[in-house]
Design a protein around this motif. Structure first.
Motif, PDB file in Angstrom:
ATOM      1  N   HIS A 163      26.833  15.009 -81.779  1.00 47.48           N
ATOM      2  CA  HIS A 163      27.379  13.893 -81.202  1.00 47.48           C
ATOM      3  C   HIS A 163      28.585  13.106 -81.985  1.00 47.48           C
ATOM      4  CE1 HIS A 163      26.476  11.501 -77.585  1.00 47.48           C
ATOM      5  NE2 HIS A 163      27.082  10.567 -77.956  1.00 47.48           N
ATOM      6  N   ALA A 164      28.153  13.306 -83.364  1.00 51.64           N
ATOM      7  CA  ALA A 164      28.953  12.569 -84.480  1.00 51.64           C
ATOM      8  C   ALA A 164      29.164  13.483 -85.498  1.00 51.64           C
ATOM      9  CB  ALA A 164      27.964  11.326 -85.022  1.00 51.64           C
ATOM     10  N   ALA A 165      30.655  14.006 -85.572  1.00 48.75           N
ATOM     11  CA  ALA A 165      31.139  14.678 -86.356  1.00 48.75           C
ATOM     12  C   ALA A 165      31.844  14.052 -87.426  1.00 48.75           C
ATOM     13  CB  ALA A 165      32.430  15.606 -85.545  1.00 48.75           C
ATOM     14  N   PRO A 166      31.991  14.559 -88.743  1.00 50.23           N
ATOM     15  CA  PRO A 166      32.527  13.913 -89.959  1.00 50.23           C
ATOM     16  C   PRO A 166      33.885  13.439 -89.537  1.00 50.23           C
ATOM     17  CG  PRO A 166      32.122  16.358 -90.251  1.00 50.23           C
ATOM     18  CD  PRO A 166      31.474  16.016 -89.104  1.00 50.23           C
ATOM     19  N   GLY A 167      34.200  12.316 -90.020  1.00 49.20           N
ATOM     20  CA  GLY A 167      35.372  11.562 -89.801  1.00 49.20           C
ATOM     21  C   GLY A 167      35.766  11.258 -88.387  1.00 49.20           C
ATOM     22  N   SER A 168      34.609  11.370 -87.415  1.00 46.97           N
ATOM     23  CA  SER A 168      34.780  10.824 -86.023  1.00 46.97           C
ATOM     24  C   SER A 168      35.803  11.384 -85.238  1.00 46.97           C
ATOM     25  CB  SER A 168      34.696   9.354 -86.010  1.00 46.97           C
ATOM     26  OG  SER A 168      34.868   8.918 -84.563  1.00 46.97           O
ATOM     27  N   GLN A 169      35.055  12.109 -84.102  1.00 43.21           N
ATOM     28  CA  GLN A 169      36.118  12.874 -83.124  1.00 43.21           C
ATOM     29  C   GLN A 169      36.705  11.842 -82.095  1.00 43.21           C
ATOM     30  OE1 GLN A 169      33.107  13.007 -83.433  1.00 43.21           O
ATOM     31  NE2 GLN A 169      31.826  13.472 -81.368  1.00 43.21           N
ATOM     32  N   ASN A 170      36.139  10.611 -81.844  1.00 42.21           N
ATOM     33  CA  ASN A 170      36.534   9.795 -80.884  1.00 42.21           C
ATOM     34  C   ASN A 170      36.670   8.276 -81.263  1.00 42.21           C
ATOM     35  OD1 ASN A 170      33.925   8.614 -80.823  1.00 42.21           O
ATOM     36  ND2 ASN A 170      33.385  10.551 -79.206  1.00 42.21           N
ATOM     37  N   GLY A 171      36.493   8.081 -82.387  1.00 41.79           N
ATOM     38  CA  GLY A 171      36.427   6.478 -83.026  1.00 41.79           C
ATOM     39  C   GLY A 171      35.390   5.627 -82.447  1.00 41.79           C
ATOM     40  N   MET A 172      34.382   6.177 -81.713  1.00 44.35           N
ATOM     41  CA  MET A 172      33.611   5.499 -81.192  1.00 44.35           C
ATOM     42  C   MET A 172      32.345   5.200 -81.860  1.00 44.35           C
ATOM     43  SD  MET A 172      33.607   6.331 -76.907  1.00 44.35           S
ATOM     44  CE  MET A 172      35.313   6.531 -76.316  1.00 44.35           C
ATOM     45  N   GLU A 173      31.337   4.160 -81.695  1.00 51.89           N
ATOM     46  CA  GLU A 173      30.476   3.938 -82.535  1.00 51.89           C
ATOM     47  C   GLU A 173      29.284   4.874 -82.375  1.00 51.89           C
ATOM     48  OE1 GLU A 173      28.699   0.201 -81.138  1.00 51.89           O
ATOM     49  OE2 GLU A 173      28.197   0.745 -78.894  1.00 51.89           O
ATOM     50  N   HIS A 174      29.157   5.616 -81.482  1.00 48.22           N
ATOM     51  CA  HIS A 174      28.212   6.861 -81.349  1.00 48.22           C
ATOM     52  C   HIS A 174      28.702   7.934 -81.816  1.00 48.22           C
ATOM     53  CE1 HIS A 174      30.533   8.325 -77.670  1.00 48.22           C
ATOM     54  NE2 HIS A 174      30.866   6.973 -77.235  1.00 48.22           N
ATOM     55  N   SER A 175      29.654   8.105 -82.394  1.00 44.03           N
ATOM     56  CA  SER A 175      30.110   9.044 -83.198  1.00 44.03           C
ATOM     57  C   SER A 175      30.037   8.685 -84.706  1.00 44.03           C
ATOM     58  CB  SER A 175      31.541   9.707 -82.784  1.00 44.03           C
ATOM     59  OG  SER A 175      32.631   8.597 -83.126  1.00 44.03           O
ATOM     60  N   ASN A 207      33.022  -4.429 -82.336  1.00 45.25           N
ATOM     61  CA  ASN A 207      32.240  -3.600 -81.282  1.00 45.25           C
ATOM     62  C   ASN A 207      31.688  -2.490 -81.865  1.00 45.25           C
ATOM     63  OD1 ASN A 207      33.674  -5.328 -79.140  1.00 45.25           O
ATOM     64  ND2 ASN A 207      35.545  -4.052 -79.279  1.00 45.25           N
ATOM     65  N   LEU A 208      31.761  -2.162 -83.164  1.00 47.30           N
ATOM     66  CA  LEU A 208      31.162  -1.033 -83.757  1.00 47.30           C
ATOM     67  C   LEU A 208      29.757  -1.197 -84.218  1.00 47.30           C
ATOM     68  CD1 LEU A 208      34.409   0.659 -85.532  1.00 47.30           C
ATOM     69  CD2 LEU A 208      33.292   1.261 -83.409  1.00 47.30           C
ATOM     70  N   HIS A 209      28.678  -0.763 -83.520  1.00 48.24           N
ATOM     71  CA  HIS A 209      27.361  -1.055 -84.073  1.00 48.24           C
ATOM     72  C   HIS A 209      26.670   0.254 -83.985  1.00 48.24           C
ATOM     73  CE1 HIS A 209      28.309  -5.068 -81.854  1.00 48.24           C
ATOM     74  NE2 HIS A 209      28.745  -5.247 -83.159  1.00 48.24           N
ATOM     75  N   GLY A 210      27.113   1.198 -84.735  1.00 46.21           N
ATOM     76  CA  GLY A 210      26.605   2.654 -84.618  1.00 46.21           C
ATOM     77  C   GLY A 210      25.779   2.783 -85.727  1.00 46.21           C
ATOM     78  N   ASP A 211      25.520   4.164 -86.009  1.00 44.17           N
ATOM     79  CA  ASP A 211      24.870   4.488 -87.037  1.00 44.17           C
ATOM     80  C   ASP A 211      25.266   4.071 -88.602  1.00 44.17           C
ATOM     81  OD1 ASP A 211      22.448   7.063 -86.331  1.00 44.17           O
ATOM     82  OD2 ASP A 211      23.972   6.653 -84.937  1.00 44.17           O
ATOM     83  N   TYR A 212      26.810   4.199 -88.622  1.00 42.89           N
ATOM     84  CA  TYR A 212      27.357   3.789 -89.912  1.00 42.89           C
ATOM     85  C   TYR A 212      27.126   2.421 -90.115  1.00 42.89           C
ATOM     86  CZ  TYR A 212      30.421   4.107 -94.112  1.00 42.89           C
ATOM     87  OH  TYR A 212      30.865   4.140 -95.072  1.00 42.89           O
ATOM     88  N   GLN A 213      27.268   1.563 -89.033  1.00 38.33           N
ATOM     89  CA  GLN A 213      27.166  -0.008 -89.331  1.00 38.33           C
ATOM     90  C   GLN A 213      25.586  -0.063 -89.390  1.00 38.33           C
ATOM     91  OE1 GLN A 213      28.931   1.352 -87.045  1.00 38.33           O
ATOM     92  NE2 GLN A 213      31.054   0.978 -88.093  1.00 38.33           N
ATOM     93  N   LEU A 214      24.845   0.225 -88.925  1.00 38.25           N
ATOM     94  CA  LEU A 214      23.303   0.138 -89.152  1.00 38.25           C
ATOM     95  C   LEU A 214      22.721   0.418 -90.715  1.00 38.25           C
ATOM     96  CD1 LEU A 214      20.423   1.082 -87.007  1.00 38.25           C
ATOM     97  CD2 LEU A 214      20.055   1.366 -89.174  1.00 38.25           C
ATOM     98  N   ALA A 215      23.272   1.621 -90.931  1.00 40.78           N
ATOM     99  CA  ALA A 215      22.884   1.956 -92.373  1.00 40.78           C
ATOM    100  C   ALA A 215      23.507   1.218 -93.360  1.00 40.78           C
ATOM    101  CB  ALA A 215      23.040   3.454 -92.509  1.00 40.78           C
ATOM    102  N   ASN A 216      24.886   1.095 -93.284  1.00 36.73           N
ATOM    103  CA  ASN A 216      25.313   0.316 -94.303  1.00 36.73           C
ATOM    104  C   ASN A 216      25.308  -1.151 -94.495  1.00 36.73           C
ATOM    105  OD1 ASN A 216      27.535   0.839 -96.716  1.00 36.73           O
ATOM    106  ND2 ASN A 216      28.959   0.052 -95.448  1.00 36.73           N
TER     107      ASN A 216
END
Length: 475
Positions: free
Chosen positions: A224-236, A135-144
């Motif tokens: 919207h996205a803090a280091p370590g993630s503040q909510n565990g969601m893809e948009h963070s 379910n995670l398709h965020g900035d991290y998944q895109l870049a990596n």
């Protein structure tokens, strides 16, 4: 097989699942008939063929090199926790960096001592891999997932074309006077952010401010996205769904550094209206005392550079009441509480009829807003962002255009009661009812008299622009 993908492994020969005893921190066995949390691993992607396996408890599968057995005892991941994965449809082989294949041995253990090179027949080194969540398709998944060069190409194209000056002109023509722009923490290190992120977001934000000024529109910058993630969601930009922001003083300090960076760059810009210190912190993962401390420190950072910029603090999502922020005494002026309202993401809304959704807006949301606005505290700001903030979408099947108009009008009417206005998530989206421009052009959302009523401050309404968070691009 992107970062955060959850997998379960079943030995072909034993017919048993690989299990991290106690969810991690102990031995690994291959003896479970049914897979649950202990048998579920989160992937950390190192390359197309190399991965690390994180347990439910947070530890990693590891092989020390001095023995054959794999355990789940590593608190961090490096070379000993990195494994090759060879894949043939849903079958895989796992190999250490030293070249030894991993097998489910006769003692129901996971050991790196298979002799020779396994084929894809029924042998001890072959496992059936089930992907149980992706379910995670965020900035991290895109870049990596793309890798630096391809990710840079994709994001540069996106940033140069997705939102343009014409979009700001469109907003201005329709009475929108403010945009809320989400950014990731790595923007403070642009143009060379830490891997896997790529540069370009700062230049995109600069352009947005230029276009906003030309169209007489104000800007809210939202961390919207803090280091370590503040909510565990893809948009963070969560790597694997974990919520680690509040656990690390370093992450909190780095977030304050980002706020400082944004203030240095934009505090005196005529288009700046405010800074949102953090988007959607999780009630389950971010203790209130930690969040309040951060908000107070963030308020002081903003006030170092501006006495007038609004400091926006977002409610905790989940089991939390926004009144907790009213009682926290964050700062003495121009403090705004950000509420996110969606008739989605909760089983309660799953079977509501159209009229039930409309009544919920009037019977639940409106009284809450009125109560908060009458409280002796900060202004209220209704913001609907990714997966939420407010949006003209619901779980009603086969709803007509008229149904959407009624639902949208109810939200506009009620959310106009907020003393700081509202914002819509989002400007553009591949799902049409989340797309503000599509809703306006196709008359599913009618910006009439209810949406142009002058609120209690200068902000008429805010529109969230998902310009820098690109989770819907990479599927």
């Amino acid at each position: 097989m992107l970062d955060g993908t959850k997998v379960q492994l079943r030995s072909v020969t034993l017919g048993k699942y690989v299990s991290a005893e106690n969810g991690g921190g102990m031995n690994v066995t291959v003896d479970r008939d049914i897979a649950s949390l202990w048998e579920t691993f989160k992937l950390w992607r190192v390359s197309d063929t190399k991965f690390q396996f994180r347990t439910f408890g947070g530890q990693f599968l590891t092989w020390s090199g001095t023995g054959n057995l794999l355990t789940a005892t590593a608190d961090s991941a490096s070379s000993s926790e990195t494994l090759y994965v060879e894949r043939n449809d849903d079958m895989i082989h796992i190999k250490t960096l030293g070249g030894s294949y991993v097998q489910a041995n006769a003692e129901n253990q996971l050991s790196a001592d298979y002799l020779g090179v396994p084929g894809w027949d029924a042998n001890a080194a072959t496992f059936q891999m089930s992907i149980v969540e992706n379910n995670l398709h965020g900035d991290y998944q895109l870049a990596n997932g793309y890798g630096h060069s391809k990710a840079k190409e994709v994001l540069t194209k996106h940033q140069n074309s997705f939102v343009t000056a014409d979009d700001f002109a469109f907003l201005s023509r329709h009475g929108i006077n403010t945009v809320r722009i989400p950014v990731g923490w790595w923007i403070a290190q642009d143009p060379n952010p830490p891997p896997p992120f790529v540069g370009g977001s700062l230049a995109a934000l600069d352009k947005a401010f230029t276009w906003a000024k030309a169209s007489n529109i104000k800007c809210i910058i939202d961390l919207h996205a803090a280091p370590g993630s503040q909510n565990g969601m893809e948009h963070s930009a969560s790597k694997d769904g974990s919520v680690d922001w509040a656990l690390s003083p370093e992450y909190i300090s780095k977030s304050l550094d980002v706020i400082d960076f944004l203030c240095v760059r934009y505090a005196k810009h005529p288009a700046l209206l405010g800074i949102e210190l953090l988007n959607e912190p999780s009630a389950a993962g971010v203790p209130l005392d930690v969040l309040v401390s951060y908000y107070k420190r963030g308020y002081d950072v903003v006030r170092t550079y501006s006495s007038t910029a609004y400091v926006i603090i977002c409610q905790r999502i989940g089991n939390a009441n926004p009144i907790e922020l009213y009682e926290a005494d964050i700062g003495d002026h121009n403090v705004v509480v950000d509420l996110h309202y969606y008739n989605l993401f909760d089983p309660y809304f799953a079977s509501l009829r159209a009229i039930d959704n409309v009544n919920f807006i009037y019977n639940s949301r409106q009284p809450q807003l009125q109560a908060l606005d009458s409280a002796n505290g900060p202004l209220t700001f209704i913001d609907h962002i990714h997966a939420g903030e407010w949006v003209n979408e619901w779980n009603v099947s086969n709803a007509s255009q008229f149904d959407y108009q009624i639902f949208g009008n109810a939200q506009l009417e009620v959310y106009n009661g907020a003393s700081f206005g509202w914002s819509y998530w989002t400007l553009k989206n591949d799902r049409m009812h989340w797309d503000f421009e599509w809703n306006i052009k196709n008359k599913y959302l009618l910006l009439g008299s209810s949406s142009t009523k002058k609120p209690n401050i200068l902000l008429l309404l805010a529109l969230a622009i998902a310009m820098l968070l690109l989770q819907y691009l990479f599927r």
